[in-house]
Design a protein around this motif. Structure first.
Motif, PDB file in Angstrom:
ATOM      1  N   ASP A  65       0.835  -1.109   0.113  1.00 42.50           N
ATOM      2  CA  ASP A  65       0.056   0.031  -0.180  1.00 42.50           C
ATOM      3  C   ASP A  65       0.921   1.318   0.072  1.00 42.50           C
ATOM      4  OD1 ASP A  65      -2.196  -1.502  -0.043  1.00 42.50           O
ATOM      5  OD2 ASP A  65      -2.726  -1.371   2.071  1.00 42.50           O
ATOM      6  N   ASP A  66       2.203   1.279   0.685  1.00 39.54           N
ATOM      7  CA  ASP A  66       2.794   2.307   0.762  1.00 39.54           C
ATOM      8  C   ASP A  66       3.327   2.895  -0.474  1.00 39.54           C
ATOM      9  OD1 ASP A  66       2.342   2.811   3.432  1.00 39.54           O
ATOM     10  OD2 ASP A  66       3.986   1.598   4.443  1.00 39.54           O
ATOM     11  N   ALA A  67       3.788   1.703  -1.088  1.00 36.87           N
ATOM     12  CA  ALA A  67       4.297   1.911  -2.331  1.00 36.87           C
ATOM     13  C   ALA A  67       3.457   2.376  -3.528  1.00 36.87           C
ATOM     14  CB  ALA A  67       4.931   0.581  -3.112  1.00 36.87           C
ATOM     15  N   LEU A  68       2.219   1.894  -3.408  1.00 33.64           N
ATOM     16  CA  LEU A  68       1.036   2.521  -4.179  1.00 33.64           C
ATOM     17  C   LEU A  68       0.878   3.758  -3.923  1.00 33.64           C
ATOM     18  CD1 LEU A  68      -1.582  -0.432  -4.544  1.00 33.64           C
ATOM     19  CD2 LEU A  68      -0.108   0.798  -6.356  1.00 33.64           C
ATOM     20  N   GLU A  69       0.732   4.563  -2.711  1.00 33.67           N
ATOM     21  CA  GLU A  69       0.476   5.813  -2.208  1.00 33.67           C
ATOM     22  C   GLU A  69       1.853   6.575  -2.745  1.00 33.67           C
ATOM     23  OE1 GLU A  69      -0.399   5.783   1.902  1.00 33.67           O
ATOM     24  OE2 GLU A  69      -2.167   4.562   1.768  1.00 33.67           O
ATOM     25  N   GLN A  70       2.810   5.986  -2.562  1.00 37.65           N
ATOM     26  CA  GLN A  70       4.172   6.882  -3.085  1.00 37.65           C
ATOM     27  C   GLN A  70       4.166   6.980  -4.691  1.00 37.65           C
ATOM     28  OE1 GLN A  70       7.312   4.933  -1.240  1.00 37.65           O
ATOM     29  NE2 GLN A  70       6.479   5.403   1.026  1.00 37.65           N
ATOM     30  N   GLY A  71       3.470   6.252  -5.394  1.00 34.61           N
ATOM     31  CA  GLY A  71       3.458   6.307  -6.898  1.00 34.61           C
ATOM     32  C   GLY A  71       4.244   5.341  -7.489  1.00 34.61           C
ATOM     33  N   ASP A  72       4.947   4.604  -6.667  1.00 34.57           N
ATOM     34  CA  ASP A  72       5.906   3.444  -7.379  1.00 34.57           C
ATOM     35  C   ASP A  72       5.207   2.205  -7.598  1.00 34.57           C
ATOM     36  OD1 ASP A  72       7.883   2.062  -7.919  1.00 34.57           O
ATOM     37  OD2 ASP A  72       9.332   2.573  -6.198  1.00 34.57           O
ATOM     38  N   ALA A  73       4.410   2.221  -8.569  1.00 32.98           N
ATOM     39  CA  ALA A  73       3.735   0.912  -9.077  1.00 32.98           C
ATOM     40  C   ALA A  73       4.589  -0.349  -9.258  1.00 32.98           C
ATOM     41  CB  ALA A  73       2.775   1.340 -10.161  1.00 32.98           C
ATOM     42  N   ASP A  74       5.745   0.144  -9.827  1.00 32.14           N
ATOM     43  CA  ASP A  74       6.618  -1.144 -10.158  1.00 32.14           C
ATOM     44  C   ASP A  74       6.842  -2.102  -8.935  1.00 32.14           C
ATOM     45  OD1 ASP A  74       7.034  -1.131 -12.934  1.00 32.14           O
ATOM     46  OD2 ASP A  74       8.035   0.766 -12.813  1.00 32.14           O
ATOM     47  N   LYS A  75       7.203  -1.079  -7.884  1.00 32.28           N
ATOM     48  CA  LYS A  75       7.794  -1.479  -6.634  1.00 32.28           C
ATOM     49  C   LYS A  75       6.808  -2.215  -5.870  1.00 32.28           C
ATOM     50  CE  LYS A  75       9.683  -0.022  -2.113  1.00 32.28           C
ATOM     51  NZ  LYS A  75      10.105   1.138  -1.269  1.00 32.28           N
ATOM     52  N   ALA A  76       5.723  -1.752  -5.772  1.00 28.62           N
ATOM     53  CA  ALA A  76       4.234  -2.472  -5.500  1.00 28.62           C
ATOM     54  C   ALA A  76       4.153  -3.699  -5.946  1.00 28.62           C
ATOM     55  CB  ALA A  76       2.743  -1.750  -5.457  1.00 28.62           C
ATOM     56  N   LEU A  77       4.284  -3.833  -7.169  1.00 31.12           N
ATOM     57  CA  LEU A  77       3.926  -5.157  -8.196  1.00 31.12           C
ATOM     58  C   LEU A  77       4.953  -6.089  -7.759  1.00 31.12           C
ATOM     59  CD1 LEU A  77       3.020  -4.180 -11.743  1.00 31.12           C
ATOM     60  CD2 LEU A  77       1.762  -5.681 -10.302  1.00 31.12           C
ATOM     61  N   ALA A  78       6.268  -5.731  -7.488  1.00 30.63           N
ATOM     62  CA  ALA A  78       7.401  -6.613  -7.020  1.00 30.63           C
ATOM     63  C   ALA A  78       6.886  -7.251  -5.632  1.00 30.63           C
ATOM     64  CB  ALA A  78       8.712  -5.947  -7.173  1.00 30.63           C
ATOM     65  N   GLN A  79       6.884  -6.099  -4.915  1.00 28.46           N
ATOM     66  CA  GLN A  79       6.348  -6.582  -3.419  1.00 28.46           C
ATOM     67  C   GLN A  79       5.248  -7.562  -3.425  1.00 28.46           C
ATOM     68  OE1 GLN A  79       5.921  -2.850  -1.610  1.00 28.46           O
ATOM     69  NE2 GLN A  79       8.104  -2.995  -0.933  1.00 28.46           N
ATOM     70  N   ALA A  80       4.220  -7.334  -4.216  1.00 29.65           N
ATOM     71  CA  ALA A  80       3.056  -8.101  -4.185  1.00 29.65           C
ATOM     72  C   ALA A  80       3.327  -9.702  -4.591  1.00 29.65           C
ATOM     73  CB  ALA A  80       1.831  -7.703  -4.976  1.00 29.65           C
ATOM     74  N   LYS A  81       4.144  -9.675  -5.734  1.00 24.03           N
ATOM     75  CA  LYS A  81       4.460 -11.056  -6.312  1.00 24.03           C
ATOM     76  C   LYS A  81       5.163 -11.839  -5.358  1.00 24.03           C
ATOM     77  CE  LYS A  81       4.154  -9.311 -11.290  1.00 24.03           C
ATOM     78  NZ  LYS A  81       4.724  -8.936 -12.287  1.00 24.03           N
ATOM     79  N   GLY A  82       6.213 -11.156  -4.714  1.00 22.23           N
ATOM     80  CA  GLY A  82       7.194 -11.956  -3.676  1.00 22.23           C
ATOM     81  C   GLY A  82       6.265 -12.312  -2.598  1.00 22.23           C
ATOM     82  N   PHE A  83       5.146 -11.455  -2.087  1.00 26.96           N
ATOM     83  CA  PHE A  83       4.203 -11.727  -0.902  1.00 26.96           C
ATOM     84  C   PHE A  83       3.582 -13.319  -1.739  1.00 26.96           C
ATOM     85  CE2 PHE A  83       0.214 -11.228   1.119  1.00 26.96           C
ATOM     86  CZ  PHE A  83       0.674 -11.554   2.410  1.00 26.96           C
TER      87      PHE A  83
END
Length: 294
Positions: A65-83
């Motif tokens: 959620d923090d990555a999305l709020e910060q506008g870093d969609a790529d980071k959010a995707l990477a974290q979601a896939k790892g999770f």
């Protein structure tokens, strides 16, 4: 008696040392006493593991959620896939709800990256999990997001159909104001100004009930646009004027400028369509001529 107990325990410490060490993979210096303390926490180990798993899940979701709020969609995707990979073989309570949360976040990340097909697939996974587990809040979220993807792609009828399915399970008046507004915008895109006006008015009623200035403004603009499209220029001008006051109260300069432009165009149309003095004189002369003939 105390001496006898101590002697017996020491004896057990020596005689059982090898067996305890073998069973618990201890190093030779451990005695039966130390092995006892290795066994004792075992009853609480499951509770500790459960707590650690819960903390890991909450921490992972928060990071996404923090990555999305910060506008870093790529980071959010990477974290979601790892999770998702870490959670794949884990048995945790409410796993489907958690998976739905992750797919929803991934769908939003793909949307921000303009990867709309991937976004739609993720939100549809969220919807399937919600339906499978009767999760009304998750279902509403998924339907809202699916409609947003369709609307963004210009697939207005699909967006309307999706959002209409969401209407009965929406519990917040503010969310209803948003939902009715989006449905109305789609109807306007479908050249159905009558339905657009209807949903614009519904959105305005909800915004008034929630006392939310921003959604009052959005609804007023939609109503004015619908009225103008229907040819109700006078009503549209009045509604634009009301929207202008709202935008000024919100100190929204871009909105003020856009509404002022629309209002000027509406007033120009109104003036062009209004009868001139010459027209009125001509009509009067025609009426008098008719009376004289009579």
């Amino acid at each position: 008696l105390l001496v006898v107990v101590v002697v017996l325990l020491l004896f057990l410490s020596v005689s059982l040392d090898a067996r305890f060490c073998c069973a618990f993979h201890c190093t030779p210096p451990l005695t039966a006493f130390s092995c006892f303390f290795a066994v004792w926490p075992y009853s609480t180990r499951k509770g500790s593991q459960k707590k650690a798993t819960t903390q890991f899940i909450l921490s992972s979701l928060e990071k996404i959620d923090d990555a999305l709020e910060q506008g870093d969609a790529d980071k959010a995707l990477a974290q979601a896939k790892g999770f998702l990979k870490a959670l794949e073989n884990e048995k945790v309570p409410d796993k489907d709800r958690i998976l739905g949360d992750v797919y929803s976040a991934m769908g939003n990340a793909h949307f921000e990256l303009e990867q709309f097909d991937e976004s739609l697939r993720c939100h549809e996974k969220d919807l399937r999990l919600a339906d499978l587990n009767s999760l009304e809040d998750s279902k509403g979220r998924a339907l809202g997001n699916i409609g947003r993807v369709h609307a963004n792609q210009g697939e207005y009828q699909l967006a309307v159909d999706t959002w209409l399915e969401k209407v009965p399970i929406t519990t917040s008046t503010l969310e209803s104001a948003w939902l009715y507004h989006e449905i109305g915008r789609c109807y306007l895109g479908l050249d159905n100004a009558v339905s657009a006006l209807e949903y614009g008015q519904k959105s305005l009623a909800c915004a008034d009930e929630a006392n939310d200035g921003r959604w009052k403004l959005n609804a007023k603009i939609l109503v004015a646009q619908s009225q103008a499209t229907l040819g109700d220029t006078m009503e549209a001008s009045e509604t634009y004027q009301e929207a202008l006051h709202l935008a000024e109260n919100l100190d929204d300069t871009p909105a003020v400028e856009a509404i002022q432009k629309a209002l000027d165009e509406s007033l120009s149309t109104l003036m062009v369509s209004a009868p001139t003095e010459a027209d009125l004189d001509a009509e009067g002369d025609a009426d008098l001529g008719g009376e004289e003939d009579a």
